[in-house]
Structures are given as structure tokens and as C-alpha cells.
Scaffold this active site. Structure first.
Site, mmCIF file in Angstrom:
data_model
loop_
_atom_site.group_PDB
_atom_site.id
_atom_site.type_symbol
_atom_site.label_atom_id
_atom_site.label_comp_id
_atom_site.label_asym_id
_atom_site.label_seq_id
_atom_site.Cartn_x
_atom_site.Cartn_y
_atom_site.Cartn_z
ATOM 1 N N CYS A 174 0.850 -1.194 0.000
ATOM 2 C CA CYS A 174 0.000 0.000 0.000
ATOM 3 C C CYS A 174 0.888 1.246 0.000
ATOM 4 C CB CYS A 174 -0.896 -0.012 1.230
ATOM 5 S SG CYS A 174 -1.837 1.512 1.436
ATOM 6 N N ILE A 175 0.700 2.080 -1.005
ATOM 7 C CA ILE A 175 1.563 3.250 -1.152
ATOM 8 C C ILE A 175 1.402 4.226 0.015
ATOM 9 C CG2 ILE A 175 -0.044 4.533 -2.616
ATOM 10 C CD1 ILE A 175 2.499 5.506 -4.150
#
Length: 79
Positions: free
Chosen positions: A26-27
Site C-alpha cells: 500500500c503506497i
């Protein structure tokens, strides 16, 4: 990793590669923790990269699309 400890990151890498899985991070969570791939390091003008293949940064859009096309979604962690 010290010789007397398990290399958990290495074990995950082997698992992902052996099973030909997508290794998506997840960025938003990664950036909050200082985890950067080459593109994000360049974007934020940071001198180092600490996220390497097979891992890749992606947003919730990819998770949503994958969940829509899958017959199940497995999550680890959380409360």
C-alpha cells in the site's frame, strides 16, 4: 539479518517468487513509514530506495479491482 535469526523478508520474497504472486505494498502506508521505490524516491527527492522487486507500490484502486475480479479476498493483520 544475523545468522542466528530467521530472514523473514527473504522467506516472503521466496514465497512470492515461487508462487508467482503479486507483491503489492500500500503506497499510503509505505510512504508514512519511509518505504520508497525508485519513482517515489525521485518524486520526493530522496537519495535512497528501500523497496525492491518483487515488491511494488500501489493504491487502493488496484486492491478494489482485484477484489472485484476475485472469488475471495484474504487479509492478514488488523484488529
Amino acid at each position: 539479518v544475523p545468522q542466528d535469526e530467521q530472514d523473514i523478508a527473504g522467506q516472503w520474497r521466496t514465497f512470492v517468487e515461487n508462487n508467482r504472486l503479486d507483491a503489492v505494498v500500500c503506497i499510503a502506508a509505505a510512504l508514512r513509514r519511509g518505504v520508497l521505490d525508485e519513482a517515489e524516491a525521485s518524486r520526493y527527492q530522496r537519495p535512497a530506495v528501500n523497496l525492491h522487486q518483487p515488491w511494488e507500490l500501489s493504491g487502493l484502486g488496484q486492491l478494489h479491482e482485484a477484489a472485484q475480479n476475485a472469488d475471495r479476498l484474504v487479509c492478514f493483520g488488523g484488529d
